[in-house]
Design a protein around this motif. Structure first.
Motif, PDB file in Angstrom:
ATOM      1  N   THR A 302       0.841  -1.200   0.000  1.00  0.00           N
ATOM      2  CA  THR A 302       0.000   0.000   0.000  1.00  0.00           C
ATOM      3  C   THR A 302       0.880   1.255   0.000  1.00  0.00           C
ATOM      4  OG1 THR A 302      -0.137  -0.008   2.427  1.00  0.00           O
ATOM      5  CG2 THR A 302      -1.908  -1.135   1.238  1.00  0.00           C
ATOM      6  N   ILE A 303       2.035   1.175   0.669  1.00  0.00           N
ATOM      7  CA  ILE A 303       2.961   2.315   0.706  1.00  0.00           C
ATOM      8  C   ILE A 303       3.533   2.551  -0.688  1.00  0.00           C
ATOM      9  CG2 ILE A 303       5.119   3.178   1.706  1.00  0.00           C
ATOM     10  CD1 ILE A 303       4.474   1.530   4.229  1.00  0.00           C
ATOM     11  N   ALA A 304       3.940   1.447  -1.358  1.00  0.00           N
ATOM     12  CA  ALA A 304       4.477   1.543  -2.725  1.00  0.00           C
ATOM     13  C   ALA A 304       3.431   2.153  -3.657  1.00  0.00           C
ATOM     14  CB  ALA A 304       4.887   0.162  -3.217  1.00  0.00           C
ATOM     15  N   ALA A 305       2.200   1.682  -3.526  1.00  0.00           N
ATOM     16  CA  ALA A 305       1.155   2.083  -4.475  1.00  0.00           C
ATOM     17  C   ALA A 305       0.772   3.557  -4.347  1.00  0.00           C
ATOM     18  CB  ALA A 305      -0.084   1.209  -4.285  1.00  0.00           C
ATOM     19  N   ASN A 306       0.957   4.153  -3.164  1.00  0.00           N
ATOM     20  CA  ASN A 306       0.500   5.531  -2.946  1.00  0.00           C
ATOM     21  C   ASN A 306       1.597   6.587  -3.033  1.00  0.00           C
ATOM     22  OD1 ASN A 306      -2.214   4.874  -2.503  1.00  0.00           O
ATOM     23  ND2 ASN A 306      -1.794   4.325  -0.376  1.00  0.00           N
ATOM     24  N   LEU A 307       2.865   6.171  -3.012  1.00  0.00           N
ATOM     25  CA  LEU A 307       3.970   7.131  -2.892  1.00  0.00           C
ATOM     26  C   LEU A 307       3.923   8.230  -3.960  1.00  0.00           C
ATOM     27  CD1 LEU A 307       6.661   8.129  -1.720  1.00  0.00           C
ATOM     28  CD2 LEU A 307       7.830   6.440  -3.141  1.00  0.00           C
ATOM     29  N   PHE A 308       3.899   7.854  -5.228  1.00  0.00           N
ATOM     30  CA  PHE A 308       4.000   8.872  -6.290  1.00  0.00           C
ATOM     31  C   PHE A 308       2.765   9.777  -6.317  1.00  0.00           C
ATOM     32  CE2 PHE A 308       6.981   5.784  -8.612  1.00  0.00           C
ATOM     33  CZ  PHE A 308       8.110   6.430  -8.128  1.00  0.00           C
ATOM     34  N   ASP A 309       1.607   9.197  -6.051  1.00  0.00           N
ATOM     35  CA  ASP A 309       0.375   9.989  -6.050  1.00  0.00           C
ATOM     36  C   ASP A 309       0.437  11.055  -4.952  1.00  0.00           C
ATOM     37  OD1 ASP A 309      -2.258  10.721  -6.790  1.00  0.00           O
ATOM     38  OD2 ASP A 309      -3.073   9.504  -5.162  1.00  0.00           O
ATOM     39  N   ILE A 310       0.947  10.672  -3.795  1.00  0.00           N
ATOM     40  CA  ILE A 310       1.051  11.614  -2.677  1.00  0.00           C
ATOM     41  C   ILE A 310       2.013  12.758  -3.008  1.00  0.00           C
ATOM     42  CG2 ILE A 310       2.110  11.806  -0.378  1.00  0.00           C
ATOM     43  CD1 ILE A 310       0.537   9.561   0.531  1.00  0.00           C
ATOM     44  N   SER A 324       8.951  13.208   5.849  1.00  0.00           N
ATOM     45  CA  SER A 324       8.407  11.863   5.693  1.00  0.00           C
ATOM     46  C   SER A 324       9.034  10.903   6.688  1.00  0.00           C
ATOM     47  CB  SER A 324       8.672  11.352   4.271  1.00  0.00           C
ATOM     48  OG  SER A 324       8.210  10.018   4.142  1.00  0.00           O
ATOM     49  N   GLU A 325       8.199  10.000   7.196  1.00  0.00           N
ATOM     50  CA  GLU A 325       8.735   8.847   7.931  1.00  0.00           C
ATOM     51  C   GLU A 325       9.542   8.015   6.940  1.00  0.00           C
ATOM     52  OE1 GLU A 325       5.257   6.735   9.305  1.00  0.00           O
ATOM     53  OE2 GLU A 325       4.905   8.124  10.957  1.00  0.00           O
ATOM     54  N   SER A 326      10.326   7.051   7.433  1.00  0.00           N
ATOM     55  CA  SER A 326      11.027   6.157   6.496  1.00  0.00           C
ATOM     56  C   SER A 326      10.389   4.771   6.570  1.00  0.00           C
ATOM     57  CB  SER A 326      12.520   6.138   6.794  1.00  0.00           C
ATOM     58  OG  SER A 326      12.733   5.817   8.134  1.00  0.00           O
ATOM     59  N   PHE A 327      10.584   4.004   5.510  1.00  0.00           N
ATOM     60  CA  PHE A 327       9.839   2.746   5.352  1.00  0.00           C
ATOM     61  C   PHE A 327      10.769   1.614   4.931  1.00  0.00           C
ATOM     62  CE2 PHE A 327       7.477   6.492   3.842  1.00  0.00           C
ATOM     63  CZ  PHE A 327       6.538   6.603   4.854  1.00  0.00           C
ATOM     64  N   TYR A 328      11.705   1.268   5.809  1.00  0.00           N
ATOM     65  CA  TYR A 328      12.726   0.282   5.429  1.00  0.00           C
ATOM     66  C   TYR A 328      12.283  -1.167   5.553  1.00  0.00           C
ATOM     67  CZ  TYR A 328      16.497   3.599   4.758  1.00  0.00           C
ATOM     68  OH  TYR A 328      17.287   4.593   4.260  1.00  0.00           O
ATOM     69  N   ASN A 329      11.221  -1.405   6.312  1.00  0.00           N
ATOM     70  CA  ASN A 329      10.904  -2.798   6.651  1.00  0.00           C
ATOM     71  C   ASN A 329      10.388  -3.594   5.474  1.00  0.00           C
ATOM     72  OD1 ASN A 329      11.615  -2.067   9.148  1.00  0.00           O
ATOM     73  ND2 ASN A 329       9.536  -1.847   9.942  1.00  0.00           N
ATOM     74  N   GLY A 330      10.637  -4.902   5.514  1.00  0.00           N
ATOM     75  CA  GLY A 330      10.028  -5.812   4.550  1.00  0.00           C
ATOM     76  C   GLY A 330      10.722  -5.843   3.210  1.00  0.00           C
ATOM     77  N   GLY A 331      10.248  -6.721   2.340  1.00  0.00           N
ATOM     78  CA  GLY A 331      10.889  -6.972   1.058  1.00  0.00           C
ATOM     79  C   GLY A 331      10.857  -5.795   0.101  1.00  0.00           C
ATOM     80  N   LEU A 332       9.788  -4.996   0.185  1.00  0.00           N
ATOM     81  CA  LEU A 332       9.660  -3.868  -0.743  1.00  0.00           C
ATOM     82  C   LEU A 332      10.365  -2.617  -0.241  1.00  0.00           C
ATOM     83  CD1 LEU A 332       5.995  -3.624  -2.151  1.00  0.00           C
ATOM     84  CD2 LEU A 332       8.123  -3.606  -3.430  1.00  0.00           C
ATOM     85  N   GLY A 333      10.857  -2.677   1.011  1.00  0.00           N
ATOM     86  CA  GLY A 333      11.431  -1.493   1.654  1.00  0.00           C
ATOM     87  C   GLY A 333      12.553  -0.862   0.850  1.00  0.00           C
ATOM     88  N   ALA A 335      13.062  -0.884  -2.396  1.00  0.00           N
ATOM     89  CA  ALA A 335      12.547  -0.179  -3.579  1.00  0.00           C
ATOM     90  C   ALA A 335      11.836   1.117  -3.177  1.00  0.00           C
ATOM     91  CB  ALA A 335      11.591  -1.087  -4.347  1.00  0.00           C
ATOM     92  N   ILE A 336      11.046   1.046  -2.110  1.00  0.00           N
ATOM     93  CA  ILE A 336      10.319   2.243  -1.662  1.00  0.00           C
ATOM     94  C   ILE A 336      11.313   3.326  -1.247  1.00  0.00           C
ATOM     95  CG2 ILE A 336       8.781   3.179   0.129  1.00  0.00           C
ATOM     96  CD1 ILE A 336       7.454   0.325   0.189  1.00  0.00           C
TER      97      ILE A 336
END
Ligand code: AMP
Ligand code: MG
Length: 360
Positions: A302-310, A324-333, A335-336
């Motif tokens: 959901t973070i990946a999907a909304n980043l550019f729109d925001i 912005s907060e940072s979003f390192y966790n998980g497999g997609l972190g 790329a995000i």
């Protein structure tokens, strides 16, 4: 130029409209279309003068190569040479899907499409509109992201309309894209496969298929050398930047919230319009008037999907300063954070000390 805009239902394709779009590509024109990653700006990849129009419409530097999109595996030998077994292994697992492979280019692909390189980037997208368009064009489609160079990539047709209306023949509106970050790029021309751009297909997913996989040093923080020349030429350019001054705040969650509240409080005193990018979990903890919800940490897609729109919404609202907060966790972190840090021009504040870090 009048840009035709067609709504297309991906689950019930209107083939008359798709054929009209395919004909525009075959005739050397430009079509904006959805893929599962972001919207692309497409032209005939096999025609250098058509590719040149993409660079002109985007204002893209001419040494930043385009990705060639194919609709079936048999087409790979038309655009690439010396294809290693690894490419077929990856294709079987991840195509159609959000993975781009760098291979030696065939003589049929013009240098105007590859930014003068002897290699070519190839992807088979999974979006039904994209696949149907490639087939209808009777050629292969060169398509970078459909934004004006330097702006956030388009994840909605509205973003493409904003950047490309009046400059291209047609935009196919297939609604909001699924992933929202550009494809993973893996270079298969060296001795060991190397990730040049992180994306939805992670390092460990690639390792599952190939064994050892390396990551281009330009992506990794510890190699923050300004003179470093990344292998994916696109990596050296300013990207995704909102008009406001964006800074990422890193550290323990509670400290990040305190630091951002402190910083936005200062903005208010100076009369600057500030905004915060936060996950659902933390929204209520910020005092700033403008807090944008980017998604939930429980589902990082959901973070990946909304980043550019925001980032685009911030521009529309005339925000001056963004934390912005940072979003390192998980497999997609990875790329995000790769996209977010580029959007921030690598401006990072340590929540503990308030010190500015400058990282890649
Ligand atoms: P975009 O689709 O706008 O994200 O741009 C395509 C990306 O693919 C850019 O970052 C390019 O630098 C990269 N790319 C395309 N072709 C090649 C290639 N032959 N070698 C390395 N990177 C490439
Ligand atoms: Mg792009």
């Amino acid at each position: 130029m009048n840009t035709i805009i067609y709504k297309i239902d991906p689950s019930d394709l209107d083939m008359t409209k798709i054929k009209e779009a395919g004909q525009i590509i075959a005739d050397g024109g430009l079509v904006g279309f959805p893929t599962e990653t972001v919207y692309g700006l497409g032209a005939d990849a096999m025609d250098a003068s058509a590719s040149a129009k993409i660079y002109a419409a985007k204002g893209r530097p001419s040494d930043n190569p385009l990705i060639v999109h194919i609709a079936d595996l048999a087409s790979l030998t038309d655009v690439a040479l010396d294809i290693p077994e690894a490419a077929y292994k990856l294709a079987r697992r991840f195509w159609p899907g959000p993975l781009t492979m760098i291979l030696n280019k065939s003589s049929r692909v013009p240098l105007g499409t590859t930014g003068g390189l002897a290699t070519v980037a190839v992807r088979m997208p999974s979006d039904p509109v994209a696949l149907a368009l490639i087939k209808a064009s009777g050629t292969y489609i060169a398509a970078p992201s459909g934004n004006i160079s330097g702006r956030p990539s388009p994840t909605l047709a509205e973003h493409m309309i904003e950047d490309m209306s009046g400059k291209i023949e047609m935009i196919l509106d297939g609604g909001k894209v699924g992933i929202g970050l550009e494809s993973t790029i893996v270079d298969l021309t060296g001795p060991v496969p190397m990730i040049l751009r992180p994306g939805y297909i992670t390092k460990s997913m690639l390792e599952d298929v190939l064994g050892e996989v390396t990551v281009d040093a330009a992506i990794l923080e510890e190699n923050a050398d300004k003179n470093f020349r990344p292998k994916a030429p696109g990596m050296k350019y300013k990207h995704y930047a909102p008009k406001g001054d964006l800074t990422v705040v890193e550290g323990e969650p509670q400290k990040v919230i305190e630091m951002i509240n402190h910083l936005t409080g200062q903005c208010q005193e100076c009369g600057q319009k500030a905004a915060v990018i936060a996950t659902e979990e933390d929204l209520e903890k910020y005092q700033c008037e403008q807090v944008f919800c980017i998604g939930t940490r429980a589902h990082e897609e959901t973070i990946a999907a909304n980043l550019f729109d925001i980032l685009r919404k911030m521009d529309d609202m005339g925000i001056d300063v963004i934390y912005s907060e940072s979003f390192y966790n998980g497999g997609l972190g990875q790329a995000i954070m790769n996209r977010l840090l580029k959007a921030a021009g690598h401006q990072v504040i340590d929540a503990d000390t308030g010190a500015h870090k400058n990282c890649l």
